[in-house]
Write an enzyme that holds these catalytic residues in place. Sequence first.
Site, PDB file in Angstrom:
ATOM      1  N   ASP A 164       0.857  -1.186   0.000  1.00  0.00           N
ATOM      2  CA  ASP A 164       0.000   0.000   0.000  1.00  0.00           C
ATOM      3  C   ASP A 164       0.892   1.234   0.000  1.00  0.00           C
ATOM      4  OD1 ASP A 164      -2.033  -1.785   0.167  1.00  0.00           O
ATOM      5  OD2 ASP A 164      -2.809  -1.116   2.106  1.00  0.00           O
ATOM      6  N   ASP A 192     -15.245  -2.762  -1.875  1.00  0.00           N
ATOM      7  CA  ASP A 192     -14.897  -2.514  -0.477  1.00  0.00           C
ATOM      8  C   ASP A 192     -16.185  -2.287   0.296  1.00  0.00           C
ATOM      9  OD1 ASP A 192     -12.267  -2.509  -1.424  1.00  0.00           O
ATOM     10  OD2 ASP A 192     -12.325  -0.358  -1.800  1.00  0.00           O
TER      11      ASP A 192
END
EC number: 5.3.1.16
Length: 238
Positions: free
Chosen positions: A8, A129
């Site tokens: 990330d 998500d």
Amino acid sequence: MILYPAIDLKDGQAVRLLRGDMDKATVFSDSPATQALAFQDAGCEWLHLVDLNGAFAGEPVNGAAVEAILAATNVPAQLGGGIRDMQTIATWIEKGLARVILGTVAVENPDLVREAAREFPGKVAVGIDARNGKVATKGWAEETDVMVTDLAKSFEDAGVAAIIYTDINRDGAMQGPNIEATEALARAVQIPVIASGGVSSLTDLIALRDTGVISGAISGRALYDGAINLEEAIAALK
């Protein structure tokens, strides 16, 4: 089942967030490309990259870090975060990205997902998500009334390569993945489903594999913290 080590990216560094909160970032590496190479050397088959700043900005922000990773490694990589138009999709694929992940745009402009999947077969994934079964967008900052399964089913005929399903409440929390919800989604659609969020032990990975329907799992913090040994995990999942 394929294990995807996660990198990330925030401000050019490899970080992990707690439940998607940009203010709760732990920096794990100042050189994401070096980290990617370490994952490759451990035997990973894929890399999962996320441009966190890009997810909020709506356009690529950590492009230099992604390009450095692509230059340093030769395993396929998928990238999500800030990819919201055909030009950006095309640019990333031209630069050697194996798969783009479309998240926010899958809710706001599903036609773009269909167009991209037609244009670049096998190279477009949808990132879903969710918080409590409902889809969140814009770097998880905005919640919608869209149900996860409804969104996934709407792309059944689009030629999407995979669905990456993240349970936000589990992400970075080291509390285990939401196996029940991920398995239910994988059984509801024909598209391969990759689990993300909370994968924190070899036991979690084996439980996901043993559903028989989940095609992959993404793990970040557990690999950095040493809770999962990447080489051991890859061997176990073979």
